[in-house]
Each structure stands twice: as structure tokens, then as C-alpha cells.
Design an enzyme around this catalytic site. Structure first.
Site, mmCIF file in Angstrom:
data_model
loop_
_atom_site.group_PDB
_atom_site.id
_atom_site.type_symbol
_atom_site.label_atom_id
_atom_site.label_comp_id
_atom_site.label_asym_id
_atom_site.label_seq_id
_atom_site.Cartn_x
_atom_site.Cartn_y
_atom_site.Cartn_z
ATOM 1 N N SER A 182 0.865 -1.207 0.011
ATOM 2 C CA SER A 182 -0.092 0.002 -0.075
ATOM 3 C C SER A 182 0.816 1.245 -0.019
ATOM 4 O O SER A 182 1.645 1.390 -1.041
ATOM 5 C CB SER A 182 -0.826 -0.054 1.025
ATOM 6 O OG SER A 182 -1.895 1.064 1.002
ATOM 7 N N GLU B 51 -2.655 -2.327 -8.106
ATOM 8 C CA GLU B 51 -3.450 -2.306 -7.241
ATOM 9 C C GLU B 51 -4.019 -1.134 -6.384
ATOM 10 O O GLU B 51 -3.095 -0.159 -6.494
ATOM 11 C CB GLU B 51 -3.547 -3.520 -6.294
ATOM 12 C CG GLU B 51 -2.440 -3.615 -5.362
ATOM 13 C CD GLU B 51 -3.219 -2.975 -3.839
ATOM 14 O OE1 GLU B 51 -4.095 -2.959 -3.647
ATOM 15 O OE2 GLU B 51 -2.128 -2.172 -3.246
ATOM 16 N N HIS C 60 -4.998 -5.175 -1.376
ATOM 17 C CA HIS C 60 -5.914 -5.088 -0.396
ATOM 18 C C HIS C 60 -7.143 -6.091 -0.492
ATOM 19 O O HIS C 60 -8.272 -5.593 -0.649
ATOM 20 C CB HIS C 60 -6.391 -3.407 -0.418
ATOM 21 C CG HIS C 60 -5.450 -2.580 0.010
ATOM 22 N ND1 HIS C 60 -4.761 -2.265 -1.070
ATOM 23 C CD2 HIS C 60 -5.449 -1.751 1.181
ATOM 24 C CE1 HIS C 60 -3.754 -1.174 -0.527
ATOM 25 N NE2 HIS C 60 -3.939 -1.015 0.793
#
Length: 307
Positions: A116, A212, A277
Site C-alpha cells: 500500500s 492495485e 488489499h
């Protein structure tokens, strides 16, 4: 784009530092993550400022200087074998320029794990240290402490990486074909906002791009991809593998955006490869040559992620 240096795999008793370069950490989850690592016969410890909270900016785990100091101290400690992020959130971009990259290079290769927001650090580790890094579940993350699939895949990557050289998708090919290249990528928003900054690659030419994101509406995903297209960052990319898009709107609304923005690249694009995620997220290495087979929905590494 060339292969990067692979750190050594972990062995029982390896010392693991948990750091918080981004958002504030939930203590109960941190303790659960440390217990899990101990259960793997590792020797984990939390860096001094992991549980800090910034006095004015509540979305940060302590001050920029303290978060950077924890990361650098852990990396430069010869007794530490791996540095693992506690969570994502936001804040890694604020510490990248505070790190002494020459000192970290001198410390030699070791495992770095995060996902992330830590995309900014993955890019910096590639550019400044030439090092393979792992994009996967973080120590105080729900997936890390509660999801057996995520735990098992990460553990195998750390201890027996030759057993997890192929990652499989649940989706279909957005664009058909096969491609080979060196893996790179992470969170789309971080890659888009990092363009043109220090310690970030100038483009993905020759690479297999793994993308992502979380919490971005379809128009925001469109905006970030369009930014990368307009800047030329995607010129020459060999192929694209897409992970999860949690809380990015209904996938039937997002999928046409991905197809529209990426389909014109003329390269294989595969969806839902199972990293990011999502529940049971797979751990993927950045910096290793791999083959992407869009029809089969697989990404196969030429060599294990770690030596």
C-alpha cells in the site's frame, strides 16, 4: 530493466524489526502480528516509535523524523535480517527523503516487506539500493493476523520461496498474450503521485507492472492511469498484472476503466491476480524477472523471490 539483488531468505531465529513509516498502528493488532512471527520461530521486535501518534496530524504514526529514524536504525543494524512495515495508510512519501541511503546501501541487502503506502519505499529501495523487495501483508494488518492463506503464502515466501514461484489469478485476461519482464509496481495512487520525485523510477519500460489500489472511485483510477499514460511512464511496459481494487466501486464499473486505459498499450493485461488489499493477499516480489500469461492468469518467477 534488470533484475535486482535478492536478499537471503529467512531462517529460524532471524531477527525481524517492525517499523511504522506511515499511519498510526493499533496496538492489539501489532501484538498479534508479533506473536504470529514468534510462532514462525522468528525473533521480532517493535521499533521505538511504532506506537507513536503525531501530535497534530493524526493520520501519521509519529513525526517524520522519528518514523525515518526507526526505519534507518533497523535497516543499518547488522543484527536485523528483515524490516517489516506495521501498516500502510499515508506517510511513507514524507520519510523517503529523510533516509540516509548511502548508509543503508552500506548496510547490505536484507528483506523489506510492506504494501500500500509503502509503494514509495519499494520504489526507493529499487532505485537507491537495487534491491528486491516484497509487497505483501503487513505485521499489524488484519490479513496478516487473521487470514490463513495470506499467512501461509508469506511464510513460504520468506522461508521456502522456491515453493511459491507461480501466482495464479481468479480473473480473465483483459488483453491476451504472454510477456516477460522484471516485476515492479504497487499502489496505483502512490505510483502516480510519485512520478517526477527523487528516488522514483522514470518509467516502467521493459517491466511487468503490478497494480492495485484501495478506496479510489473509478474516475480516480482513470485519473491516475491517465497521468501515467500522459507522462510516458507506461511507455514500453511489457505487461500488466492487476491485483485487488477494494472499495473502488463495483468491479463491473471499474473493469471498463481498466480495459479502456490499459487496453491500448498493446501488451498482455491480467486481472485479479490476488495481491493487494484483499482477503488472503499473496506476497509478490518486485525486482525479479517473471513471465506473465494472461490467458492462464499466472505470473511465474524465473527465480525464487529470495536467495
Amino acid at each position: 530493466m534488470k533484475d535486482l539483488v535478492r536478499p537471503s531468505r529467512l531462517a529460524p531465529g532471524a531477527r525481524v524489526a517492525v517499523v511504522a513509516p506511515s499511519g498510526p498502528v493499533v496496538e492489539e493488532r501489532l501484538q498479534a502480528g508479533l506473536d504470529l512471527l514468534r510462532g514462525w520461530d522468528l525473533d521480532p521486535f517493535a521499533a521505538p516509535h511504532v506506537l507513536d501518534r503525531h501530535g497534530k496530524l493524526g493520520y501519521l504514526a509519529g513525526t517524520d523524523a522519528d518514523r525515518a529514524a526507526d526505519l534507518q536504525r533497523a535497516w543499518c543494524d547488522p543484527g536485523v535480517d528483515a524490516v517489516v512495515c506495521a501498516r500502510g495508510g499515508y506517510g511513507a512519501q514524507r520519510v523517503v527523503d529523510l533516509l540516509d541511503w548511502e548508509a543503508m546501501r552500506a548496510a547490505g541487502p536484507k528483506v523489506f516487506l510492506g504494501f500500500s503506502d509503502s509503494t514509495a519505499l519499494h520504489e526507493a529501495f529499487a532505485v537507491r539500493l537495487g534491491l528486491v523487495t516484497l509487497y505483501g501483508p503487513v505485521a499489524a494488518g488484519i490479513d496478516f493476523v487473521k487470514n490463513a492463506r495470506a499467512q501461509e503464502h508469506l511464510k513460504a515466501t520468506l522461508f521456502a520461496p522456491e515453493t511459491v514461484r507461480t501466482l495464479s489469478s481468479h480473473g480473465t485476461a483483459l488483453a491476451p498474450g504472454r510477456a516477460r519482464g522484471v516485476t515492479l509496481g504497487g499502489c496505483l495512487a502512490l505510483l502516480a503521485t510519485g512520478y517526477g520525485t527523487a528516488h522514483t523510477r522514470s518509467g516502467a519500460r521493459g517491466g511487468l507492472l503490478l497494480l492495485e489500489d484501495v478506496g479510489e472511485r473509478p474516475y480516480a483510477v482513470d485519473r491516475a492511469l491517465t497521468q501515467l499514460l500522459r507522462t510516458g511512464w507506461l511507455d514500453g511496459v511489457a505487461g500488466v498484472a492487476l491485483g485487488s481494487w477494494a472499495r473502488c466501486g463495483p468491479y463491473e464499473e471499474l473493469r471498463p476503466v481498466l480495459a479502456d486505459r490499459l487496453g491500448g498499450l498493446g501488451v498482455p493485461v491480467v486481472e485479479e491476480l490476488g495481491f493487494g488489499h484483499c482477503d488472503g493477499a499473496l506476497t509478490v516480489p518486485f525486482g525479479v524477472t517473471a513471465e506473465l500469461d494472461a490467458e492462464a492468469g499466472t505470473l511465474t518467477l524465473d527465480v525464487p523471490a529470495l536467495r
